[in-house]
Design a protein around this motif. Structure first.
Motif, short mmCIF file in Angstrom:
data_model
loop_
_atom_site.label_atom_id
_atom_site.label_comp_id
_atom_site.label_asym_id
_atom_site.label_seq_id
_atom_site.Cartn_x
_atom_site.Cartn_y
_atom_site.Cartn_z
N LYS A 168 0.87 -1.17 0.00
CA LYS A 168 0.00 0.00 0.00
C LYS A 168 0.91 1.23 0.00
O LYS A 168 1.70 1.43 0.92
N ILE A 169 0.77 2.00 -1.02
CA ILE A 169 1.61 3.19 -1.15
C ILE A 169 0.71 4.40 -1.08
O ILE A 169 -0.22 4.54 -1.88
N GLU A 170 0.97 5.23 -0.13
CA GLU A 170 0.24 6.49 -0.02
C GLU A 170 1.21 7.62 -0.28
O GLU A 170 2.32 7.63 0.24
N HIS A 171 0.76 8.51 -1.09
CA HIS A 171 1.64 9.61 -1.46
C HIS A 171 0.83 10.90 -1.38
O HIS A 171 -0.23 11.01 -1.96
N GLU A 172 1.37 11.81 -0.66
CA GLU A 172 0.66 13.07 -0.52
C GLU A 172 1.69 14.20 -0.58
O GLU A 172 2.71 14.16 0.10
N ILE A 173 1.42 15.12 -1.44
CA ILE A 173 2.32 16.26 -1.58
C ILE A 173 1.53 17.50 -1.23
O ILE A 173 0.46 17.74 -1.79
N LYS A 174 2.05 18.26 -0.31
CA LYS A 174 1.41 19.52 0.07
C LYS A 174 2.33 20.66 -0.33
O LYS A 174 3.47 20.73 0.09
N ILE A 175 1.81 21.51 -1.18
CA ILE A 175 2.57 22.68 -1.59
C ILE A 175 1.76 23.89 -1.19
O ILE A 175 0.64 24.09 -1.64
N LYS A 176 2.36 24.67 -0.33
CA LYS A 176 1.68 25.86 0.14
C LYS A 176 2.63 27.04 -0.08
O LYS A 176 3.72 27.09 0.44
N VAL A 177 2.18 27.91 -0.92
CA VAL A 177 3.00 29.07 -1.22
C VAL A 177 2.23 30.31 -0.79
O VAL A 177 1.08 30.51 -1.16
N ASP A 178 2.88 31.08 0.00
CA ASP A 178 2.26 32.33 0.43
C ASP A 178 2.16 33.25 -0.77
O ASP A 178 3.09 33.38 -1.56
N LYS A 179 1.01 33.86 -0.92
CA LYS A 179 0.82 34.70 -2.10
C LYS A 179 1.78 35.89 -2.12
O LYS A 179 2.24 36.30 -3.18
N GLU A 180 2.10 36.41 -0.96
CA GLU A 180 3.06 37.52 -0.94
C GLU A 180 4.44 37.05 -1.39
O GLU A 180 5.14 37.75 -2.12
N LEU A 181 4.81 35.88 -0.96
CA LEU A 181 6.10 35.33 -1.38
C LEU A 181 6.09 35.04 -2.87
O LEU A 181 7.09 35.27 -3.57
N ASP A 182 4.99 34.57 -3.37
CA ASP A 182 4.86 34.31 -4.79
C ASP A 182 5.00 35.61 -5.59
O ASP A 182 5.68 35.65 -6.63
N ALA A 183 4.37 36.69 -5.10
CA ALA A 183 4.48 37.98 -5.77
C ALA A 183 5.89 38.52 -5.68
O ALA A 183 6.41 39.13 -6.62
N LEU A 184 6.54 38.30 -4.55
CA LEU A 184 7.92 38.75 -4.37
C LEU A 184 8.86 38.03 -5.35
O LEU A 184 9.75 38.64 -5.95
N LEU A 185 8.65 36.76 -5.52
CA LEU A 185 9.50 36.00 -6.45
C LEU A 185 9.22 36.37 -7.90
O LEU A 185 10.09 36.25 -8.76
N ALA A 186 8.01 36.83 -8.18
CA ALA A 186 7.66 37.21 -9.54
C ALA A 186 8.20 38.59 -9.89
O ALA A 186 8.26 38.95 -11.07
N ASN A 187 8.65 39.34 -8.90
CA ASN A 187 9.17 40.68 -9.13
C ASN A 187 10.52 40.58 -9.84
O ASN A 187 11.49 40.04 -9.33
N ASP A 188 10.59 41.11 -11.04
CA ASP A 188 11.82 41.06 -11.83
C ASP A 188 12.89 42.02 -11.32
O ASP A 188 14.08 41.80 -11.54
N GLU A 189 12.47 43.08 -10.66
CA GLU A 189 13.45 44.06 -10.19
C GLU A 189 14.28 43.51 -9.03
O GLU A 189 15.42 43.91 -8.82
N LEU A 190 13.69 42.60 -8.28
CA LEU A 190 14.41 42.02 -7.14
C LEU A 190 15.58 41.17 -7.59
O LEU A 190 16.67 41.23 -7.02
N PHE A 191 15.40 40.42 -8.64
CA PHE A 191 16.46 39.53 -9.09
C PHE A 191 17.07 40.09 -10.33
O PHE A 191 17.16 39.89 -11.34
#
Length: 62
Positions: free
Chosen positions: A39-62
């Motif tokens: 019996k194989i159970e696989h669960e992936i939880k991905i939780k991304v804070d929306k502010e962090l997502d917006a910060l990473l999307a900012n091109d000026e930062l990188f």
């Protein structure tokens, strides 16, 4: 003396060869049955804070 050593070595080799055990491998008469309950159970939880997502999307930062 050399002949004696050669003869002794030959006799020793012959005796050691005669005492070598043999191993026989034979397939079984019936098929091998392996029952596996896996019996194989696989669960992936991905939780991304929306502010962090917006910060990473900012091109000026990188």
């Amino acid at each position: 003396m050399k002949k004696f050593l050669c003869c002794a070595a030959a006799i020793s080799a012959l005796l050691l060869g005669a005492c070598t055990p043999t191993v026989k491998i034979e397939p079984p008469d019936k098929p091998i049955v392996i029952n596996l309950n896996v019996k194989i159970e696989h669960e992936i939880k991905i939780k991304v804070d929306k502010e962090l997502d917006a910060l990473l999307a900012n091109d000026e930062l990188f």
